[in-house]
Design a protein around this motif. Structure first.
Motif, PDB file in Angstrom:
ATOM      1  N   ASP A 352      22.261  68.935  18.408  1.00 15.64           N
ATOM      2  CA  ASP A 352      22.928  68.619  19.666  1.00 15.64           C
ATOM      3  C   ASP A 352      23.902  69.721  20.070  1.00 15.64           C
ATOM      4  O   ASP A 352      24.019  70.066  21.239  1.00 15.64           O
ATOM      5  CB  ASP A 352      23.680  67.286  19.556  1.00 15.64           C
ATOM      6  CG  ASP A 352      22.724  66.103  19.606  1.00 15.64           C
ATOM      7  OD1 ASP A 352      21.564  66.321  19.983  1.00 15.64           O
ATOM      8  OD2 ASP A 352      23.137  64.988  19.260  1.00 15.64           O
ATOM      9  N   ASN A 353      24.626  70.252  19.090  1.00 13.30           N
ATOM     10  CA  ASN A 353      25.582  71.304  19.396  1.00 13.30           C
ATOM     11  C   ASN A 353      24.895  72.572  19.864  1.00 13.30           C
ATOM     12  O   ASN A 353      25.398  73.289  20.714  1.00 13.30           O
ATOM     13  CB  ASN A 353      26.445  71.605  18.173  1.00 13.30           C
ATOM     14  CG  ASN A 353      27.651  70.706  18.099  1.00 13.30           C
ATOM     15  OD1 ASN A 353      28.542  70.790  18.932  1.00 13.30           O
ATOM     16  ND2 ASN A 353      27.664  69.812  17.123  1.00 13.30           N
ATOM     17  N   MET A 355      22.083  72.789  21.460  1.00 14.83           N
ATOM     18  CA  MET A 355      21.289  72.662  22.677  1.00 14.83           C
ATOM     19  C   MET A 355      22.114  72.652  23.961  1.00 14.83           C
ATOM     20  O   MET A 355      21.565  72.626  25.050  1.00 14.83           O
ATOM     21  CB  MET A 355      20.442  71.383  22.642  1.00 14.83           C
ATOM     22  CG  MET A 355      19.323  71.413  21.636  1.00 14.83           C
ATOM     23  SD  MET A 355      18.483  72.994  21.571  1.00 14.83           S
ATOM     24  CE  MET A 355      17.677  73.015  23.156  1.00 14.83           C
ATOM     25  N   MET A 356      23.440  72.669  23.832  1.00 16.31           N
ATOM     26  CA  MET A 356      24.273  72.609  25.029  1.00 16.31           C
ATOM     27  C   MET A 356      23.872  73.694  26.027  1.00 16.31           C
ATOM     28  O   MET A 356      23.749  74.862  25.650  1.00 16.31           O
ATOM     29  CB  MET A 356      25.745  72.749  24.631  1.00 16.31           C
ATOM     30  CG  MET A 356      26.713  72.552  25.771  1.00 16.31           C
ATOM     31  SD  MET A 356      26.445  71.030  26.720  1.00 16.31           S
ATOM     32  CE  MET A 356      27.435  69.850  25.829  1.00 16.31           C
ATOM     33  N   THR A 357      23.656  73.291  27.227  1.00 12.15           N
ATOM     34  CA  THR A 357      23.174  74.078  28.384  1.00 12.15           C
ATOM     35  C   THR A 357      21.698  74.507  28.282  1.00 12.15           C
ATOM     36  O   THR A 357      21.067  74.778  29.282  1.00 12.15           O
ATOM     37  CB  THR A 357      23.982  75.378  28.702  1.00 12.15           C
ATOM     38  OG1 THR A 357      23.609  76.375  27.792  1.00 12.15           O
ATOM     39  CG2 THR A 357      25.457  75.138  28.669  1.00 12.15           C
ATOM     40  N   TYR A 359      19.331  72.554  26.993  1.00 14.27           N
ATOM     41  CA  TYR A 359      18.468  71.378  27.012  1.00 14.27           C
ATOM     42  C   TYR A 359      17.738  71.203  28.334  1.00 14.27           C
ATOM     43  O   TYR A 359      16.761  70.472  28.391  1.00 14.27           O
ATOM     44  CB  TYR A 359      19.280  70.115  26.686  1.00 14.27           C
ATOM     45  CG  TYR A 359      20.332  69.778  27.719  1.00 14.27           C
ATOM     46  CD1 TYR A 359      21.581  70.390  27.690  1.00 14.27           C
ATOM     47  CD2 TYR A 359      20.084  68.854  28.723  1.00 14.27           C
ATOM     48  CE1 TYR A 359      22.528  70.111  28.636  1.00 14.27           C
ATOM     49  CE2 TYR A 359      21.041  68.568  29.684  1.00 14.27           C
ATOM     50  CZ  TYR A 359      22.262  69.199  29.623  1.00 14.27           C
ATOM     51  OH  TYR A 359      23.210  68.927  30.566  1.00 14.27           O
ATOM     52  N   VAL A 360      18.200  71.887  29.390  1.00 13.62           N
ATOM     53  CA  VAL A 360      17.513  71.730  30.679  1.00 13.62           C
ATOM     54  C   VAL A 360      16.376  72.742  30.865  1.00 13.62           C
ATOM     55  O   VAL A 360      15.626  72.666  31.820  1.00 13.62           O
ATOM     56  CB  VAL A 360      18.497  71.880  31.861  1.00 13.62           C
ATOM     57  CG1 VAL A 360      19.386  70.668  31.967  1.00 13.62           C
ATOM     58  CG2 VAL A 360      19.331  73.134  31.709  1.00 13.62           C
ATOM     59  N   GLN A 365      12.350  70.635  27.807  1.00 11.42           N
ATOM     60  CA  GLN A 365      12.249  69.326  28.434  1.00 11.42           C
ATOM     61  C   GLN A 365      11.204  69.354  29.532  1.00 11.42           C
ATOM     62  O   GLN A 365      10.911  70.396  30.119  1.00 11.42           O
ATOM     63  CB  GLN A 365      13.604  68.885  29.021  1.00 11.42           C
ATOM     64  CG  GLN A 365      14.178  69.824  30.062  1.00 11.42           C
ATOM     65  CD  GLN A 365      13.912  69.400  31.484  1.00 11.42           C
ATOM     66  OE1 GLN A 365      13.547  68.268  31.749  1.00 11.42           O
ATOM     67  NE2 GLN A 365      14.091  70.316  32.412  1.00 11.42           N
ATOM     68  N   GLY A 368      12.840  65.580  32.364  1.00 13.81           N
ATOM     69  CA  GLY A 368      13.951  64.832  31.782  1.00 13.81           C
ATOM     70  C   GLY A 368      13.716  64.309  30.376  1.00 13.81           C
ATOM     71  O   GLY A 368      14.620  63.762  29.757  1.00 13.81           O
ATOM     72  N   VAL A 369      12.495  64.453  29.865  1.00 12.45           N
ATOM     73  CA  VAL A 369      12.233  64.007  28.495  1.00 12.45           C
ATOM     74  C   VAL A 369      12.260  65.224  27.583  1.00 12.45           C
ATOM     75  O   VAL A 369      11.593  66.227  27.834  1.00 12.45           O
ATOM     76  CB  VAL A 369      10.867  63.300  28.392  1.00 12.45           C
ATOM     77  CG1 VAL A 369      10.591  62.886  26.954  1.00 12.45           C
ATOM     78  CG2 VAL A 369      10.845  62.093  29.303  1.00 12.45           C
ATOM     79  N   LEU A 370      13.081  65.119  26.531  1.00 17.08           N
ATOM     80  CA  LEU A 370      13.264  66.255  25.631  1.00 17.08           C
ATOM     81  C   LEU A 370      12.023  66.503  24.783  1.00 17.08           C
ATOM     82  O   LEU A 370      11.374  65.562  24.328  1.00 17.08           O
ATOM     83  CB  LEU A 370      14.459  66.001  24.721  1.00 17.08           C
ATOM     84  CG  LEU A 370      15.822  65.878  25.407  1.00 17.08           C
ATOM     85  CD1 LEU A 370      16.850  65.349  24.434  1.00 17.08           C
ATOM     86  CD2 LEU A 370      16.263  67.207  25.975  1.00 17.08           C
ATOM     87  N   LEU A 372      11.304  67.331  21.524  1.00 19.34           N
ATOM     88  CA  LEU A 372      12.047  67.431  20.269  1.00 19.34           C
ATOM     89  C   LEU A 372      11.452  68.460  19.317  1.00 19.34           C
ATOM     90  O   LEU A 372      12.167  69.116  18.576  1.00 19.34           O
ATOM     91  CB  LEU A 372      12.117  66.064  19.587  1.00 19.34           C
ATOM     92  CG  LEU A 372      13.054  65.051  20.254  1.00 19.34           C
ATOM     93  CD1 LEU A 372      13.190  63.822  19.388  1.00 19.34           C
ATOM     94  CD2 LEU A 372      14.415  65.658  20.535  1.00 19.34           C
ATOM     95  N   ARG A 376      13.676  71.374  17.750  1.00 12.44           N
ATOM     96  CA  ARG A 376      13.976  71.484  16.321  1.00 12.44           C
ATOM     97  C   ARG A 376      13.540  72.842  15.779  1.00 12.44           C
ATOM     98  O   ARG A 376      14.214  73.428  14.939  1.00 12.44           O
ATOM     99  CB  ARG A 376      13.322  70.340  15.538  1.00 12.44           C
ATOM    100  CG  ARG A 376      13.860  68.971  15.942  1.00 12.44           C
ATOM    101  CD  ARG A 376      13.291  67.880  15.075  1.00 12.44           C
ATOM    102  NE  ARG A 376      13.786  67.943  13.713  1.00 12.44           N
ATOM    103  CZ  ARG A 376      14.953  67.438  13.335  1.00 12.44           C
ATOM    104  NH1 ARG A 376      15.730  66.827  14.194  1.00 12.44           N
ATOM    105  NH2 ARG A 376      15.336  67.531  12.088  1.00 12.44           N
ATOM    106  N   ARG A 412      24.209  80.233  19.835  1.00 10.20           N
ATOM    107  CA  ARG A 412      23.883  79.498  21.044  1.00 10.20           C
ATOM    108  C   ARG A 412      24.104  80.363  22.283  1.00 10.20           C
ATOM    109  O   ARG A 412      23.268  80.414  23.177  1.00 10.20           O
ATOM    110  CB  ARG A 412      24.768  78.252  21.105  1.00 10.20           C
ATOM    111  CG  ARG A 412      24.526  77.370  22.304  1.00 10.20           C
ATOM    112  CD  ARG A 412      25.424  76.155  22.269  1.00 10.20           C
ATOM    113  NE  ARG A 412      26.813  76.509  22.545  1.00 10.20           N
ATOM    114  CZ  ARG A 412      27.849  75.878  22.046  1.00 10.20           C
ATOM    115  NH1 ARG A 412      27.681  74.876  21.203  1.00 10.20           N
ATOM    116  NH2 ARG A 412      29.074  76.245  22.340  1.00 10.20           N
TER     117      ARG A 412
END
Lengths: 501, 350
Positions: A352-353, A355-357, A359-360, A365, A368-370, A372, A376, A412
């Protein structure tokens, strides 16, 4: 021999923080302890100050074996500690802070006058220039530190432990402090200095003990050693030298014009008429003592706070007072100055840390569905590439050491491959290994033709990495230097509000 | 492997809380002079003893699950929505009024009246968010106080303008919902209705949103660290409004399905007196806002309620026994909170 630690071992479960440490302190000696973060310096001193108990080993003071159960025992034995973070009452006077818990009394009442007198005399005796009636909160950081030392002296300490005392000081204040330490030693005190700044060690200490991974890797006479040998002992290998290749002039990436910011509540000016540019293929360093407008400048550039005046342009796009999202999309990556406040969610997983910014992005994605699996894989690869030490990518960020979390944040932001990177205090509180690695990454980004703005209160970092250096003082740009003109002395003077003639 | 471990530790605390809760319940039973074995046996029978009791328990769980999911969702985003009760009542009264006012009956009527109930409840919670944004009114306070307004306002609606006047006297209530517009029962002759299916589907949907979507990621990050979220460009205002809206809609749905599936009308106090919303809040807290966990805990808490009714029917132990056990559970949740708070303090102090 004033004080001796013999075979001190401290274990936390399976983890050995200190492994058979031998250490000694002579009367009127400054003995420095150096080592990377997590080498066990602070643990060792906490045991000496009674805040932790050794698993095995012996503490000998003036020839007698002692057990120290708590700080009061340590103080009774003449050991005092100045902590890295000041433990003072800001609204009270210096005298009140110094005598706290040992107040002079007139029958049952606090004797204000006597307290001020005693503190004033004590300060004079050790050559410190302070006003005992000044409010601590109004005093500069350098004076506050003097108050901490006076507090320890007032309690009657003969051995003073200083934990990273220069981390918060300006270069001039550092000089003052080192001189004061010499003075204290002349007056019969003995000092243990914990630090990771080797130039200070060389300047002031008599002996050095180097710790690595909880073990002593050497105890040396300072005049018989040099910074290179010490850093080798700290890191366990030679440090690489990263020369900056000649810069190729590129086009302007970040342009700041006449930016001003005032505090909404107090009306105080935070930034005044700041203008500068960062070009492709260069690192521009902003030097300055923390709190001189750097945080506000970062917020103005990254969209976390709004400015009243001026303009911020990135890659030709006007971005003054736009949202963080818009600015990031225009090409900003940002290593924040405080990794725990801005840079990470402590309880969230590394995934989660990381993927900030990101993830879009299309890669991660779809409507809107990641995805995964991709996510990973990307996180696993990045962690390997940036050498983040962790047991799993699902552990929460709080279990990473400071240096490892900083590497994760650097991974990141650098891997976003943006034309502009704002790196604020990128190596604050990380060990030499991580610092070297992050510096390499910043230089590589510069060599790839991207623009980097480096904001740091660490002069050595600024001087090592910057093609150009700006100095910030009280919300203004106090000066600008090309790489070959910049020197520690010149920068220090401007950082302290002085002028170069 | 590591993931398994963290998951296991997540569940230890609530399970421990439940065990201690039952132990304290044991002491209370002993004090009332009944046999512990018989009492717990009766409690089990009352909750799961046969198909009738089992479906009764599941029916009771429906509003608790939905309200719990609503609270959990807002909580994940970092907002404490204490207004589930008011939102639930607003949803219920809206649905009850709309369904009898529409000129047609049947599936469409049902859908419209449910959606209307959810919308009003969602807006009610949105309103609290707006006040936070506009006037810096603390959400904890506004959502809590809005409960009283909602309950009393709904009470007024059914006592005056929308009161069923066909039956004189008695409790204020709305006109009966038409047969065709009711949520059908899952099993004929039993209380359990299709609301249960809706609740389970929504639990799964919410779990999917939280874990697998970009919106869920934004909500989660906002809840974990506001500054980090802002730094990453997540719009706090927008995310707050949407999550409060969703939170309120879920609570409102809890009320709507109770009206259309169980009572077939809005009866004053019938939804607030049994404390569905508060039990849902407790389920969300116990399950650490995990949607699937919230559902499981909600069913367990519903079983405690229906089980203690069984106890009261067949023994001399009063049904407050369920209250005692729940009180211990709350104690344990708050103990967990302060424990984590202390851990945090210790770390920072270092």
């Amino acid at each position: 021999m004033l004080l001796e630690l013999k075979g001190i071992t401290k274990k936390y479960g399976d983890f050995t923080a200190n492994d058979h440490i031998d250490f000694s302190l002579n009367k009127q000696e400054i003995h420095a302890i150096v080592g990377e973060n997590g080498a066990g310096k602070t643990t060792l001193m906490r045991m000496l100050y009674g805040m932790e108990k050794p698993t095995s080993g012996e503490i000998v003071i003036a020839g007698k074996s002692k057990t120290i159960d708590n700080p009061n025992d340590a103080i009774a034995l003449g050991i005092g500690m100045v902590h890295q973070h000041f433990m003072l009452f800001p609204p009270f006077t210096i005298a009140e802070n110094v005598v706290f818990h040992h107040e002079p009394r007139k029958s049952w009442r606090y004797d204000r006058k006597k307290a001020a007198e005693e503190v004033s005399q004590l300060a004079k005796k050790f050559g410190m220039n302070i006003d005992p009636l000044q409010i601590v909160g109004d005093a500069p950081v350098g004076i506050q530190q003097r108050v901490e030392i006076l507090k320890v002296l007032y309690q009657g300490a003969d051995v003073i432990i200083l934990d990273e005392p220069t981390a918060v000081l300006t270069p001039l204040e550092v000089k003052d402090l080192l001189a004061s330490l010499r003075e204290l030693v002349k007056m019969g005190k003995s000092i243990i200095l914990i630090t990771h700044k080797l130039n200070e060690v060389m300047a002031v200490s008599d002996r050095v003990t180097v710790l690595r991974d909880g073990k002593v890797t050497g105890t040396l006479e300072t005049r018989e050693t040099n910074p290179e040998e010490l850093s080798r002992l700290m890191v366990g290998r030679e440090l690489k030298n990263n020369p900056l290749p000649e810069k190729v002039k590129g086009k302007e990436v970040l342009s700041i014009k006449n930016v001003s910011m005032t505090d909404k509540d107090s009306g105080k000016s935070l930034l005044e008429n700041i203008s500068f540019q960062v070009q492709q293929g260069e690192i521009v360093g902003i030097a300055g003592v923390s709190g001189n407008g750097q945080s506000e400048l970062i917020q103005a550039i990254t969209g976390l706070a709004s400015v009243q005046n001026g303009s911020v342009t990135l890659n030709g796009t006007e971005l003054t007072n736009q949202s963080v999202k818009q600015i990031r999309e225009a090409g900003l990556a940002h290593i924040p100055e405080d990794r725990y406040l801005w840079g990470a969610a402590k309880e969230a997983s590394l995934v989660d840390n990381m993927m900030m910014t990101d993830y879009v992005k299309q890669e991660f994605q779809k409507s809107g569905v990641l995805k995964l699996k991709n996510i990973r894989k990307y996180v696993t690869d990045s962690i390997k590439k940036f050498n983040v030490k962790t047991t799993s990518i699902d552990t929460s960020a709080q279990f990473l050491s400071g240096g490892n979390l900083q590497k994760l944040i650097a991974a990141r932001e650098i891997q976003k491959n943006t034309p502009f990177l704002l790196a604020a205090e990128p190596t604050r509180g990380v060990d030499i290994g991580a610092m070297e690695f992050i510096h390499e990454q910043l230089i590589e980004k510069r060599n790839n033709g991207d623009a980097v703005l480096l904001i740091s209160s660490e002069l050595s970092e600024i001087l090592a990495l910057s093609d150009r250096v700006l100095v910030m003082y009280e919300g203004k740009i106090a000066g600008e230097f090309e790489r070959n003109e910049a020197s520690e002395e010149k920068l220090s003077i401007l950082m302290a509000g002085g002028r170069n003639e | 492997m590591n993931k398994l471990k963290t998951n296991a530790t997540l569940f230890i605390q609530p399970i421990l809380a439940v065990i201690v809760g039952l132990l304290v319940g044991t002491i209370a039973i002993m004090l009332s002079g009944e046999s512990v074995a018989v009492t717990y046996q009766e409690m089990w029978k009352g909750a799961f003893g046969n198909l009738y009791f089992l479906t009764n328990t599941l029916e009771r769980a429906i509003p608790i699950i939905l309200a719990g999911l609503g609270v959990a969702f807002a909580f994940r985003a970092g907002f404490f929505n204490l207004g589930a009760e008011g939102q639930l009542v607003m949803g219920a009264v809206t649905t009850a009024i709309i369904t009898v006012s529409l000129p047609f009956q049947g599936l469409l009527n049902m859908i419209i009246s449910i959606v209307a109930g959810m919308l009003i409840a969602g807006l009610y919670s949105f309103f609290a968010g707006w006040m936070e944004q506009r006037f810096q009114i603390n959400l904890l306070i506004s959502t809590l106080l809005l409960n009283y307004i909602a309950v009393l306002f709904a009470g007024y609606l059914v006592s005056e303008p929308f009161r069923d006047t066909s039956s004189a006297g008695g409790v204020p209530q709305t006109v009966m919902v038409d047969q065709a517009s009711r949520l059908p029962k899952l099993i004929t002759g039993m209380n359990l209705h299709y609301g249960f299916v809706i609740a389970i589907i929504l639990a799964i949907v919410i779990a999917f949103i939280m874990k697998r979507t970009t919106f869920g990621y934004e909500v989660k990050m906002l809840g974990q660290n506001v500054f980090f979220a802002q730094y990453g460009g997540i719009n706090r205002k927008k995310t707050m409004f949407i999550s409060l809206l969703i939170s309120g809609m879920l609570a409102g749905l809890a009320g709507s399905v109770e009206v259309l599936g169980m009572h077939y009308r809005f009866i004053e106090g019938a939804l607030s007196n049994p404390q569905f919303a508060w039990t849902g809040l407790m389920a969300a807290l116990l399950a650490n806002s995990n949607p699937v966990g919230t559902t499981i805990v909600a069913i367990f808490l519903a079983a405690l309620d229906t089980g203690s009714l069984g106890v009261e029917r067949n023994t001399d132990v009063p049904n407050s026994i369920s209250g005692i056990i729940q009180a211990v559970l709350i104690l344990f949740i708050s103990a967990k909170f302060s424990f984590e708070f202390l851990k945090q303090r210790k770390k920072e102090g270092k």
